[in-house]
Scaffold this active site. Structure first.
Site, PDB file in Angstrom:
ATOM      1  N   GLY A  70       0.820  -1.038  -0.096  1.00 45.48           N
ATOM      2  CA  GLY A  70      -0.062  -0.080   0.038  1.00 45.48           C
ATOM      3  C   GLY A  70       0.851   1.398   0.158  1.00 45.48           C
ATOM      4  N   GLY A  72       0.762   5.678   0.249  1.00 46.49           N
ATOM      5  CA  GLY A  72      -0.128   6.975   0.410  1.00 46.49           C
ATOM      6  C   GLY A  72       0.909   8.162   0.236  1.00 46.49           C
ATOM      7  CG  PHE A  74       2.223  11.260   4.977  1.00 49.63           C
ATOM      8  CD1 PHE A  74       2.012  10.483   6.021  1.00 49.63           C
ATOM      9  CD2 PHE A  74       1.006  11.876   4.521  1.00 49.63           C
ATOM     10  CE1 PHE A  74       1.096  10.471   6.885  1.00 49.63           C
ATOM     11  CE2 PHE A  74      -0.192  11.777   5.232  1.00 49.63           C
ATOM     12  CZ  PHE A  74       0.024  10.746   6.516  1.00 49.63           C
ATOM     13  N   GLY A  75       3.522   7.805   3.258  1.00 45.88           N
ATOM     14  CA  GLY A  75       4.204   6.647   3.840  1.00 45.88           C
ATOM     15  C   GLY A  75       3.662   5.394   2.929  1.00 45.88           C
ATOM     16  CB  VAL A  77       1.026  -0.472   4.355  1.00 47.09           C
ATOM     17  CG1 VAL A  77       0.924  -1.864   5.006  1.00 47.09           C
ATOM     18  CG2 VAL A  77       0.388   0.773   4.815  1.00 47.09           C
ATOM     19  CG  ASP A 186     -10.742   8.630   5.435  1.00 45.73           C
ATOM     20  OD1 ASP A 186     -11.540   8.978   4.582  1.00 45.73           O
ATOM     21  OD2 ASP A 186      -9.607   8.178   5.211  1.00 45.73           O
TER      22      ASP A 186
END
Length: 385
Positions: A70, A72, A74-75, A77, A186
């Site tokens: 995964g 995003g 700023f990061g 997984v 969310d």
């Protein structure tokens, strides 16, 4: 951490940021995984795919980082494996400089604090946190089924009974987090994972917040934002019930009810509240969605005196045994020969062939740099991590 649908937030305040009629097995990547012998092996090992984590403390040196599952803003997984026990985990890696630059410091602290206090069958578990000179790490439960979004995209829409099955599990999860004074903020298919057995696991609590009264900043995904969020009149747990209405509609239709080519057009559609249903939409489900998408939050189902119980008592859920739902007991009848045999299985059982199978996740380019370097001032923002 999906890039399929973008989330938005206001940058002004960093404090925000059991019945089913059929059973299906999906391979969301449509990969050919072998012959009948492989299928038989998968059948035999299906119940052995997860090694229950038993370690009370973790060290990054004990984890073998395998592949990104995964990504995003700023990061990312990653799938990781404990070199000692063999257990698989989801390792959330957050670059400190990017977190600070995106004004997500408080969100990240909120997510860790919230997840560490949550223990529920429909919410992803967090086991520990770590950090090094440039990154923060959250060691979490690996949920091998992937995102609900992938299955919804593959099938275009879910049947009434499938949507009800998933909605019932989400209702249980929302009831639990609301009882702790937490708002999720969310809810969307990209943040709902499927366990190896096919049950919901709510993930990504970056926008979750402990609330005593209301909060005023915009958080969430445009398609799922409630009118009170857009109006900045203050919002609370009612935004989660609104989002559930959007989700039920999207599961059954294949797209959300309020749409537009731009974010501004989506917001206009939400404010205008032109809610249209296909003729095939189940009448009881339609009634519930209308009550969840009530503009007046004081009259929205789930927000009144009886709270979640009003949602559970709605006629769309009349065939749901809520105790069975909470304890993962799912009875469906499968035609075997001329007999209808009761079996216990959710409507979608992910295709899995071995521990650590990532076939239900998209492919991502690996990051070998570790992200940009951060300053001591930025590190100090996470001194207690």
């Amino acid at each position: 951490m999906s890039s399929s649908t973008s989330s938005v937030e206001s940058v002004e305040d960093e404090s925000c940021s059991n019945e089913c009629s059929a059973s299906f097995t999906f391979d969301t990547n449509n990969n050919s995984r072998g012959d009948q012998q492989v299928d038989e092996l998968a059948e035999e090992t299906h119940m052995k795919l997860s090694i229950t984590p038993t370690r009370e403390s973790f060290s990054l040196s004990q984890l073998e980082r395998i592949v990104t599952i995964g990504k995003g803003t700023f990061g990312r997984v990653e799938l990781a494996r404990d070199k000692i026990s063999g257990a698989h985990y989801a390792l959330k890696v957050l670059n400190i400089r990017r977190v600070v630059d995106m004004r997500q410091t408080q969100h990240v602290h909120n997510e860790k604090r919230v997840l560490l206090q949550l223990k529920h069958p429909f919410i992803v578990k967090m086991y520990a946190s770590e950090k090094d000179s440039n990154n923060l790490y959250m060691i979490m439960e690996f949920v091998p089924g992937g995102e609900m979004f992938s299955y919804l995209r593959a099938s275009r829409s879910f049947s009434n009974s499938m949507a009800r099955f998933y909605a019932s599990e989400i209702v249980c999860a929302l009831e639990y987090i609301h009882s702790l004074g937490i708002v999720y903020r969310d809810l969307k298919p990209e943040n709902l994972m499927l366990s190896k057995e096919g049950h919901i696991k709510m993930a990504d609590f970056g926008f979750a917040k402990e609330l005593r009264d209301r909060t005023y900043t915009i958080c969430g995904t445009p398609d799922y934002l409630a009118p009170e969020s857009l109006a900045r009149t203050g919002h609370n747990k009612g935004v989660d019930w609104w989002a559930l209405g959007i989700l039920i509609y999207e599961m059954m239709v294949g797209k959300p009810p309020f749409r537009g080519k731009t974010t501004a057009e989506i917001y206009d559609s939400i404010i205008e509240h032109k809610l249209k249903f296909p003729r095939s939409f189940n009448l009881a489900a339609k009634d519930l969605v209308k009550k969840l998408l009530e503009v007046d939050r004081t009259q929205r189902i789930g927000c009144m005196k009886n709270g979640t119980q009003d949602v559970k008592d709605h006629k769309w859920f009349e065939k749901v045994n809520w105790d069975d739902t909470l304890h993962l007991r799912v009875e469906v009848k499968k035609l075997i020969g001329i007999f209808l045999i009761p079996i216990f299985q959710p409507p979608i059982v992910p295709t899995l062939y071995h521990p650590g199978d990532t076939g239900n996740f998209d492919d991502y380019e690996e990051d070998t740099t570790g992200g940009p370097l951060c300053s001591q001032r930025e590190r100090d923002l996470f001194a207690e991590w």
